[in-house]
Design a protein around this motif. Sequence first.
Motif, short mmCIF file in Angstrom:
data_model
loop_
_atom_site.label_atom_id
_atom_site.label_comp_id
_atom_site.label_asym_id
_atom_site.label_seq_id
_atom_site.Cartn_x
_atom_site.Cartn_y
_atom_site.Cartn_z
N THR A 20 -3.85 -13.16 1.30
CA THR A 20 -2.45 -12.80 1.10
C THR A 20 -2.34 -11.29 0.97
O THR A 20 -3.12 -10.64 0.29
CB THR A 20 -1.92 -13.47 -0.19
OG1 THR A 20 -2.06 -14.88 -0.05
CG2 THR A 20 -0.47 -13.13 -0.40
N VAL A 21 -1.35 -10.73 1.69
CA VAL A 21 -1.18 -9.28 1.74
C VAL A 21 0.28 -8.94 1.45
O VAL A 21 1.19 -9.63 1.91
CB VAL A 21 -1.57 -8.72 3.13
CG1 VAL A 21 -1.31 -7.23 3.20
CG2 VAL A 21 -3.03 -9.02 3.43
N LEU A 22 0.49 -7.89 0.70
CA LEU A 22 1.84 -7.38 0.44
C LEU A 22 1.99 -6.00 1.06
O LEU A 22 1.26 -5.07 0.69
CB LEU A 22 2.11 -7.31 -1.07
CG LEU A 22 3.52 -6.83 -1.45
CD1 LEU A 22 4.55 -7.92 -1.14
CD2 LEU A 22 3.59 -6.44 -2.92
N ASN A 54 10.51 -6.52 -5.25
CA ASN A 54 9.70 -6.91 -6.39
C ASN A 54 9.18 -8.35 -6.27
O ASN A 54 9.34 -9.19 -7.15
CB ASN A 54 10.51 -6.77 -7.69
CG ASN A 54 10.98 -5.35 -7.90
OD1 ASN A 54 10.23 -4.40 -7.72
ND2 ASN A 54 12.26 -5.21 -8.25
N LEU A 55 8.57 -8.64 -5.12
CA LEU A 55 8.06 -9.99 -4.88
C LEU A 55 6.92 -10.29 -5.85
O LEU A 55 6.09 -9.43 -6.16
CB LEU A 55 7.57 -10.12 -3.44
CG LEU A 55 8.63 -9.93 -2.36
CD1 LEU A 55 8.00 -10.06 -0.98
CD2 LEU A 55 9.76 -10.95 -2.51
N ILE A 56 6.88 -11.52 -6.32
CA ILE A 56 5.85 -11.95 -7.27
C ILE A 56 4.54 -12.20 -6.53
O ILE A 56 4.51 -12.95 -5.54
CB ILE A 56 6.29 -13.21 -8.02
CG1 ILE A 56 7.56 -12.93 -8.82
CG2 ILE A 56 5.18 -13.71 -8.93
CD1 ILE A 56 8.15 -14.15 -9.48
N ILE A 57 3.47 -11.58 -6.98
CA ILE A 57 2.17 -11.75 -6.35
C ILE A 57 1.14 -12.05 -7.42
O ILE A 57 1.36 -11.84 -8.61
CB ILE A 57 1.76 -10.48 -5.56
CG1 ILE A 57 1.69 -9.27 -6.50
CG2 ILE A 57 2.72 -10.22 -4.42
CD1 ILE A 57 1.17 -8.01 -5.84
N ASP A 58 -0.01 -12.58 -6.99
CA ASP A 58 -1.09 -12.84 -7.94
C ASP A 58 -2.18 -11.78 -7.78
O ASP A 58 -2.08 -10.88 -6.94
CB ASP A 58 -1.66 -14.25 -7.75
CG ASP A 58 -2.20 -14.49 -6.35
OD1 ASP A 58 -2.73 -13.52 -5.75
OD2 ASP A 58 -2.10 -15.62 -5.84
N GLY A 59 -3.21 -11.92 -8.59
CA GLY A 59 -4.26 -10.90 -8.61
C GLY A 59 -5.10 -10.85 -7.36
O GLY A 59 -5.85 -9.89 -7.16
#
Length: 413
Positions: A20-22, A54-59
């Motif tokens: 997963t990439v932001l 401000n999308l929610i992402i994980d570590g």
Amino acid sequence: MRYFYLSLFFLLGTSLSSETVLLKGGLVHSGDGNSAIIQDILLSDNIIKAVGDNLIIDGNTRVIELDGLPVTPGLISPLSNLGIVEINALDVTRDDESEVLTAGFSIFNAFNPHSTGIPWNRSNGITSAISTPSPSRASVFGLGSYFILDGSLEIKGLKDIAMFGRIGATYGSRAETLSMLDSLLDIGRMLGTTPIQEILELSLVEKLDIQSQDIFALGKVVNEGLPFVLETNRAVDILQALALKEKYNLNLVLVSIEEAPMVLDRIKESDTPVIIDPMDNIPNSFDELGSSLELGRILDQAGIKIMFSTQRSHNYHLMRQGSGNAVAHGMSYESAIAGMTKVVADTFKLGNRGSIESGKFADIIVWDGDPLEPSSFPKIVMIDGVIQDLSSRSSRLTERYTNKEDKPSSYKH
């Protein structure tokens, strides 16, 4: 500096397809015609998962800071010979013509994903393209196919997505060309009610040596709504094309249309999309006396769907310069972006491509400046969520001949 992409490619490269990439804080031109805004783009499994603030992402999400750089969908060329022509003047490198077939000629199986023109166009923002047969003496000259330009031998694309043809300043009589096109479309329509063997025995079919592949292809245009891309310029010929659209219920796309302003209302009423070259303001024939740099603005203000071509063979990325020229003469900026992305995808039914929105394939370009400025270049090109190597034969030659290392002269000459 352009060579920023080399280290980035080797750092991220193929791994992006499985994580997963932001892409954070880019000026996103989504391709849907709306104005660009600063947004984040979340990617996973080759797909755009979300676009917003401000999308929610994980570590485990990899974050790439864009710091306001412009972002567009991958550009799509609606007309090219990428992968099927290497050198125009050398016949043995051309797979864009047939000596037997006309309407039924398909270039799909000739596509070379390692053609030298592909990395060059990809490094300039073209992530996919429709490759087409070259014009011939016939009014229809075959079927174009759509290709993803990732260079993989596992070719990805769509076969035979449109028929291509031309009327107007071609070989022979204009009247005969129009009559023959009408007859060919009528032959295609017959396929819905008449056995193919009976059609093959028609005198015109035998006279023109029309093959069964040609008839089946014409049938797809008339009976199944396969897009028919027709190049023409003279105002009366545009009206002839629109009459054929109505007669046969064609899924028509018009190309070039230099005299379109004379019949603007008719094109708009027919809801026919167009492909233009905004740099073309010098007539090449008496059909093109209406050539003007204002064409993009005039069509855009009329609400007509516009796509772009270029006259520069192998340099299809120059449609970006053309679209910028159209904007300089009054066309909407976001219409120009859409004309290289979403309008192409929608017109030719290319699936989940052509725009930056949730659920679409992650074909994304991050630019180092204004995407419509010729001096701007991609910093990141992503196809299906994978960052591409932006080196090409041209960049390697540049590096070779500007390298200051002490090497034998034979290496540099």
